[in-house]
Design a protein around this motif. Structure first.
Motif, PDB file in Angstrom:
ATOM      1  N   HIS A  53      -3.623  27.833   3.534  1.00 58.74           N
ATOM      2  CA  HIS A  53      -2.378  28.528   3.191  1.00 58.74           C
ATOM      3  C   HIS A  53      -2.272  29.840   3.959  1.00 58.74           C
ATOM      4  CE1 HIS A  53       0.068  31.373   0.846  1.00 58.74           C
ATOM      5  NE2 HIS A  53       0.882  30.335   0.748  1.00 58.74           N
ATOM      6  N   LYS A  54      -3.340  30.632   3.950  1.00 54.39           N
ATOM      7  CA  LYS A  54      -3.309  31.934   4.611  1.00 54.39           C
ATOM      8  C   LYS A  54      -3.040  31.783   6.102  1.00 54.39           C
ATOM      9  CE  LYS A  54      -5.860  36.209   5.464  1.00 54.39           C
ATOM     10  NZ  LYS A  54      -4.815  36.613   6.353  1.00 54.39           N
ATOM     11  N   ASN A  55      -3.706  30.845   6.743  1.00 53.69           N
ATOM     12  CA  ASN A  55      -3.524  30.642   8.180  1.00 53.69           C
ATOM     13  C   ASN A  55      -2.073  30.295   8.511  1.00 53.69           C
ATOM     14  OD1 ASN A  55      -4.210  30.110  10.986  1.00 53.69           O
ATOM     15  ND2 ASN A  55      -4.121  27.950  10.455  1.00 53.69           N
ATOM     16  N   LEU A  56      -1.511  29.343   7.790  1.00 47.20           N
ATOM     17  CA  LEU A  56      -0.133  28.930   8.070  1.00 47.20           C
ATOM     18  C   LEU A  56       0.874  30.003   7.648  1.00 47.20           C
ATOM     19  CD1 LEU A  56      -0.535  25.226   7.036  1.00 47.20           C
ATOM     20  CD2 LEU A  56      -0.033  26.061   9.345  1.00 47.20           C
ATOM     21  N   HIS A  57       0.596  30.664   6.531  1.00 42.93           N
ATOM     22  CA  HIS A  57       1.462  31.755   6.086  1.00 42.93           C
ATOM     23  C   HIS A  57       1.502  32.848   7.152  1.00 42.93           C
ATOM     24  CE1 HIS A  57       2.596  35.397   3.858  1.00 42.93           C
ATOM     25  NE2 HIS A  57       3.256  34.582   3.059  1.00 42.93           N
ATOM     26  N   ASP A  58       0.330  33.193   7.692  1.00 40.09           N
ATOM     27  CA  ASP A  58       0.269  34.208   8.749  1.00 40.09           C
ATOM     28  C   ASP A  58       1.062  33.781   9.973  1.00 40.09           C
ATOM     29  OD1 ASP A  58      -1.330  35.715   7.052  1.00 40.09           O
ATOM     30  OD2 ASP A  58      -3.190  35.372   8.173  1.00 40.09           O
ATOM     31  N   GLN A  59       0.976  32.500  10.337  1.00 41.31           N
ATOM     32  CA  GLN A  59       1.749  32.001  11.477  1.00 41.31           C
ATOM     33  C   GLN A  59       3.249  32.186  11.229  1.00 41.31           C
ATOM     34  OE1 GLN A  59      -0.731  28.101  11.813  1.00 41.31           O
ATOM     35  NE2 GLN A  59       0.571  28.196  13.615  1.00 41.31           N
ATOM     36  N   THR A  60       3.693  31.853  10.019  1.00 44.69           N
ATOM     37  CA  THR A  60       5.126  31.982   9.731  1.00 44.69           C
ATOM     38  C   THR A  60       5.565  33.441   9.721  1.00 44.69           C
ATOM     39  OG1 THR A  60       4.825  31.946   7.313  1.00 44.69           O
ATOM     40  CG2 THR A  60       5.227  29.821   8.415  1.00 44.69           C
ATOM     41  N   GLU A  61       4.688  34.331   9.293  1.00 47.20           N
ATOM     42  CA  GLU A  61       5.014  35.763   9.306  1.00 47.20           C
ATOM     43  C   GLU A  61       5.205  36.261  10.740  1.00 47.20           C
ATOM     44  OE1 GLU A  61       5.254  38.463   6.904  1.00 47.20           O
ATOM     45  OE2 GLU A  61       5.771  36.737   5.648  1.00 47.20           O
ATOM     46  N   VAL A  62       4.320  35.862  11.628  1.00 48.31           N
ATOM     47  CA  VAL A  62       4.425  36.266  13.034  1.00 48.31           C
ATOM     48  C   VAL A  62       5.721  35.734  13.634  1.00 48.31           C
ATOM     49  CG1 VAL A  62       3.419  35.934  15.343  1.00 48.31           C
ATOM     50  CG2 VAL A  62       1.943  36.544  13.408  1.00 48.31           C
ATOM     51  N   ILE A  63       6.020  34.477  13.379  1.00 48.34           N
ATOM     52  CA  ILE A  63       7.239  33.871  13.918  1.00 48.34           C
ATOM     53  C   ILE A  63       8.467  34.565  13.349  1.00 48.34           C
ATOM     54  CG2 ILE A  63       8.642  31.757  13.954  1.00 48.34           C
ATOM     55  CD1 ILE A  63       5.902  30.218  13.990  1.00 48.34           C
ATOM     56  N   SER A  64       8.481  34.810  12.059  1.00 46.94           N
ATOM     57  CA  SER A  64       9.628  35.450  11.424  1.00 46.94           C
ATOM     58  C   SER A  64       9.869  36.856  11.973  1.00 46.94           C
ATOM     59  CB  SER A  64       9.413  35.502   9.910  1.00 46.94           C
ATOM     60  OG  SER A  64      10.562  35.985   9.266  1.00 46.94           O
ATOM     61  N   LYS A  65       8.815  37.623  12.143  1.00 46.50           N
ATOM     62  CA  LYS A  65       8.950  38.972  12.706  1.00 46.50           C
ATOM     63  C   LYS A  65       9.425  38.913  14.156  1.00 46.50           C
ATOM     64  CE  LYS A  65       5.639  41.130   9.620  1.00 46.50           C
ATOM     65  NZ  LYS A  65       4.305  41.679   9.429  1.00 46.50           N
ATOM     66  N   SER A  66       8.933  37.942  14.895  1.00 51.86           N
ATOM     67  CA  SER A  66       9.362  37.781  16.285  1.00 51.86           C
ATOM     68  C   SER A  66      10.830  37.388  16.357  1.00 51.86           C
ATOM     69  CB  SER A  66       8.512  36.720  16.992  1.00 51.86           C
ATOM     70  OG  SER A  66       7.162  37.125  17.063  1.00 51.86           O
ATOM     71  N   LEU A  67      11.249  36.516  15.448  1.00 51.75           N
ATOM     72  CA  LEU A  67      12.661  36.133  15.396  1.00 51.75           C
ATOM     73  C   LEU A  67      13.531  37.340  15.083  1.00 51.75           C
ATOM     74  CD1 LEU A  67      12.354  32.723  13.547  1.00 51.75           C
ATOM     75  CD2 LEU A  67      13.316  33.046  15.831  1.00 51.75           C
ATOM     76  N   SER A  68      13.111  38.155  14.127  1.00 51.41           N
ATOM     77  CA  SER A  68      13.875  39.356  13.781  1.00 51.41           C
ATOM     78  C   SER A  68      14.021  40.291  14.974  1.00 51.41           C
ATOM     79  CB  SER A  68      13.208  40.101  12.622  1.00 51.41           C
ATOM     80  OG  SER A  68      13.322  39.370  11.435  1.00 51.41           O
ATOM     81  N   ALA A  69      12.924  40.496  15.682  1.00 49.30           N
ATOM     82  CA  ALA A  69      12.953  41.381  16.848  1.00 49.30           C
ATOM     83  C   ALA A  69      13.858  40.815  17.938  1.00 49.30           C
ATOM     84  CB  ALA A  69      11.541  41.589  17.383  1.00 49.30           C
ATOM     85  N   PHE A  70      13.805  39.510  18.140  1.00 48.88           N
ATOM     86  CA  PHE A  70      14.622  38.878  19.170  1.00 48.88           C
ATOM     87  C   PHE A  70      16.104  38.928  18.792  1.00 48.88           C
ATOM     88  CE2 PHE A  70      15.466  34.986  21.950  1.00 48.88           C
ATOM     89  CZ  PHE A  70      15.490  35.748  23.099  1.00 48.88           C
TER      90      PHE A  70
END
Length: 121
Positions: free
Chosen positions: A96-113
């Motif tokens: 859970h933590k590994n995949l949750h962390d992946q989604t957090e990185v993607i979500s933050k990157s999407l926000s920045a983009f």
């Protein structure tokens, strides 16, 4: 840098890795047998990656931003579904933590983009 293909974008590459990891995780064990959760989790992960690609090929920042928001929403859906999978004992806390962390990185990157594209329109 101007991208010529969506495959060049790091954010799409991260989403592709998320899809791979979700599919590998959902291929075995209890999660593989819960077709409703498995299907929804896979579809949401695919939506993250595919909406980045679709938005990119629309060739306008306004439409691209629209699809990036959809991708961001799907990323949150994946994150939510991961809690369900963990709560039901389908995945471990570490998974859970590994995949949750992946989604957090993607979500933050999407926000920045999204912010970048909105400011360059």
């Amino acid at each position: 840098m101007r991208y010529k293909r969506f495959e060049e974008m790091e954010i799409w590459q991260l989403a592709r890795l998320l899809v791979r990891d979700i599919y590998l995780l959902s291929g075995d064990g209890k999660l593989a047998r819960d077709f409703g959760i498995k299907d929804q989790l896979q579809r949401a992960a695919l939506s993250v990656m595919n909406n980045i690609a679709e938005g990119f090929d629309r060739k306008s920042n306004k439409e691209f931003v629209h699809f990036l928001y959809i991708s961001k929403g799907s990323c949150a859906e994946v994150r939510s579904m991961l809690y369900v999978a963990m709560d039901l004992g389908y995945i471990s806390n570490d998974q859970h933590k590994n995949l949750h962390d992946q989604t957090e990185v993607i979500s933050k990157s999407l926000s920045a983009f999204i912010k970048y594209l909105t400011n360059t329109s």
